[in-house]
Design an enzyme around this catalytic site. Structure first.
Site, PDB file in Angstrom:
ATOM      1  N   HIS A  28       0.945  -1.185   0.266  1.00 19.70           N
ATOM      2  CA  HIS A  28       0.092  -0.081   0.073  1.00 19.70           C
ATOM      3  C   HIS A  28       0.820   1.258   0.091  1.00 19.70           C
ATOM      4  O   HIS A  28       0.542   2.168  -0.690  1.00 19.70           O
ATOM      5  CB  HIS A  28      -1.058   0.132   1.152  1.00 19.70           C
ATOM      6  N   GLN A 136      -0.788  -3.546  -9.189  1.00 19.45           N
ATOM      7  CA  GLN A 136      -0.870  -4.828 -10.116  1.00 19.45           C
ATOM      8  C   GLN A 136      -1.330  -5.930  -9.383  1.00 19.45           C
ATOM      9  O   GLN A 136      -1.882  -6.879 -10.133  1.00 19.45           O
ATOM     10  CB  GLN A 136       0.464  -4.834 -10.758  1.00 19.45           C
ATOM     11  N   GLN A 141      -8.803  -6.483 -11.003  1.00 24.23           N
ATOM     12  CA  GLN A 141      -9.111  -5.153 -10.473  1.00 24.23           C
ATOM     13  C   GLN A 141      -8.775  -4.185 -11.282  1.00 24.23           C
ATOM     14  O   GLN A 141      -9.648  -3.159 -11.604  1.00 24.23           O
ATOM     15  CB  GLN A 141      -9.070  -5.044  -9.027  1.00 24.23           C
ATOM     16  N   MET A 172       2.738  -9.472  -1.228  1.00 20.58           N
ATOM     17  CA  MET A 172       2.413  -8.766   0.193  1.00 20.58           C
ATOM     18  C   MET A 172       0.671  -8.363  -0.129  1.00 20.58           C
ATOM     19  O   MET A 172       0.244  -7.857  -1.055  1.00 20.58           O
ATOM     20  CB  MET A 172       2.889  -7.485   0.274  1.00 20.58           C
TER      21      MET A 172
HETATM   22  P1  AMP Z   1      -6.686  -3.546  -0.502  1.00 19.40           P
HETATM   23  O1  AMP Z   1      -6.614  -2.635   0.673  1.00 19.40           O
HETATM   24  O2  AMP Z   1      -6.358  -4.566  -0.279  1.00 19.40           O
HETATM   25  O3  AMP Z   1      -8.084  -3.068  -1.132  1.00 19.40           O
HETATM   26  O4  AMP Z   1      -5.479  -2.758  -1.529  1.00 19.40           O
HETATM   27  C1  AMP Z   1      -5.263  -1.370  -1.607  1.00 19.40           C
HETATM   28  C2  AMP Z   1      -4.462  -1.116  -2.933  1.00 19.40           C
HETATM   29  O5  AMP Z   1      -3.247  -1.597  -2.779  1.00 19.40           O
HETATM   30  C3  AMP Z   1      -5.151  -1.973  -4.095  1.00 19.40           C
HETATM   31  O6  AMP Z   1      -4.847  -1.106  -5.266  1.00 19.40           O
HETATM   32  C4  AMP Z   1      -4.215  -3.062  -4.257  1.00 19.40           C
HETATM   33  O7  AMP Z   1      -3.970  -3.396  -5.549  1.00 19.40           O
HETATM   34  C5  AMP Z   1      -2.935  -2.588  -3.547  1.00 19.40           C
HETATM   35  N1  AMP Z   1      -1.937  -3.624  -3.319  1.00 19.40           N
HETATM   36  C6  AMP Z   1      -2.392  -4.438  -2.133  1.00 19.40           C
HETATM   37  N2  AMP Z   1      -1.233  -5.320  -2.300  1.00 19.40           N
HETATM   38  C7  AMP Z   1      -0.276  -4.893  -2.935  1.00 19.40           C
HETATM   39  C8  AMP Z   1       1.048  -5.320  -3.279  1.00 19.40           C
HETATM   40  N3  AMP Z   1       1.609  -6.098  -2.572  1.00 19.40           N
HETATM   41  N4  AMP Z   1       1.756  -4.511  -4.095  1.00 19.40           N
HETATM   42  C9  AMP Z   1       1.376  -3.355  -4.697  1.00 19.40           C
HETATM   43  N5  AMP Z   1       0.142  -2.888  -4.457  1.00 19.40           N
HETATM   44  C10 AMP Z   1      -0.749  -3.606  -3.547  1.00 19.40           C
END
Ligand code: AMP
Length: 284
Positions: A28, A136, A141, A172
């Site tokens: 994030h 990515q 999504q 992650m």
């Molecule tokens: P989430 O809180 O899971 O909804 O994620 C919020 C944003 O962070 C989304 O755009 C995810 O794709 C991004 N995100 C989550 N994990 C990663 C990661 N390991 N690397 C890059 N972006 C991430």
């Protein structure tokens, strides 16, 4: 929120927006840092969106360490953190659907992308960002949001940030905490997703070097075989999809450099994990 945003507009400031569900990790924060580089102000939202969780999924046990998250965002000097307690009034009945998109992932979680498209469009309307940042890691999504923005004329740019990984290659994710600490059986088993995708990546490279092609069916078989080697992992699907539309390639369709995304979902114990790579991308 509107008034805060209005003040930024008066000063002609670019707003970079990172929507999240909290339980923040370095993945994030890499989005936040990218937003920082490309904008005058960075806004982050934290909202565990109920409409994107299906029945029996982990909405109730999704981690919510709000104080810790706010501290991390403070350290990143984020300008605004938007933490609505709800975004849906009583009797809410308006939803956004991106038609014909993510066939495999979509059928695996029928209402998930409707929930994502709905909450993201609400957040876009509230925040009115100049640029919005997505990882990515949630590949389908990304495709869905890009399509929605393009087709619904949202006046903003979608920026995709590469997947951040643990040192052993596991992508992650806030859900990784469910796997237990490093060294525990499920945490070790989870690496199989990345290993399966790496095998697919090498197969594509190998074919390319020999001037050959690899079909969607062939690619999926390789990924399936690798996941099958890990007894603690249950494969939910492998998908080979077009990067622009999210449409699934036919089994005999050729995987094309930079336009085909291979994604995978597997359950390890109770935890549903996803990962993906773009064919021909040297990214990790
Ligand atoms: P989430 O809180 O899971 O909804 O994620 C919020 C944003 O962070 C989304 O755009 C995810 O794709 C991004 N995100 C989550 N994990 C990663 C990661 N390991 N690397 C890059 N972006 C991430």
């Amino acid at each position: 929120m509107r008034e805060v945003r209005h003040q930024a507009s008066l000063k002609d400031q670019r707003v970079g927006f990172v929507p999240t569900m909290g339980a923040l990790h370095e993945g994030h924060l890499s989005l936040v840092r990218q937003a920082r580089k490309e904008n005058d102000l960075v806004y982050v939202s934290i909202f565990v969106n109920p409409t994107q969780f299906g029945e029996g999924e982990d909405f109730d046990r999704y981690p919510k360490p709000l104080e810790r998250d706010l501290e991390l965002l403070r350290k990143e000097k984020v300008d605004v953190v938007f933490t609505p307690s709800t975004l849906y009034g009583p009797g809410h009945g308006t939803y956004v659907t991106v038609e014909g998109s993510p066939s495999v992932e979509g059928s695996s979680r029928p209402d998930h992308f409707k929930g994502v498209a709905t909450v993201v469009s609400k957040l876009f309307n509230i925040i009115q960002p100049t640029n919005a940042y997505f990882g990515q890691k949630d590949g389908i999504q990304c495709i869905t949001i890009k399509r929605m923005v393009r087709e619904m004329d949202f006046p903003l740019t979608v920026r995709i940030v590469p997947t951040l990984r643990e040192s052993d290659g596991l992508a992650m994710s806030s859900r990784n905490t469910f796997l237990g600490p490093q060294g525990s059986p499920e945490r070790e088993a989870a690496v199989i997703l990345n290993e399966a995708l790496l095998a697919g990546r090498w197969a594509f490279k190998d074919a390319e070097e020999q001037g050959k092609t690899i079909t969607a069916g062939g690619m999926k078989k390789i990924v399936e075989l690798v996941v099958a080697m890990e007894p603690l992992a249950e494969l939910l699907y492998v998908s080979a999809a077009c990067m622009d539309t999210g449409a699934e390639l036919p089994e005999d369709g050729v995987c094309r450099k930079e336009t085909t995304m291979i994604s995978i979902a597997a359950r390890v114990g109770q935890t549903r994990l996803i990962d993906n790579f773009i064919v021909g991308d040297e990214g990790w």
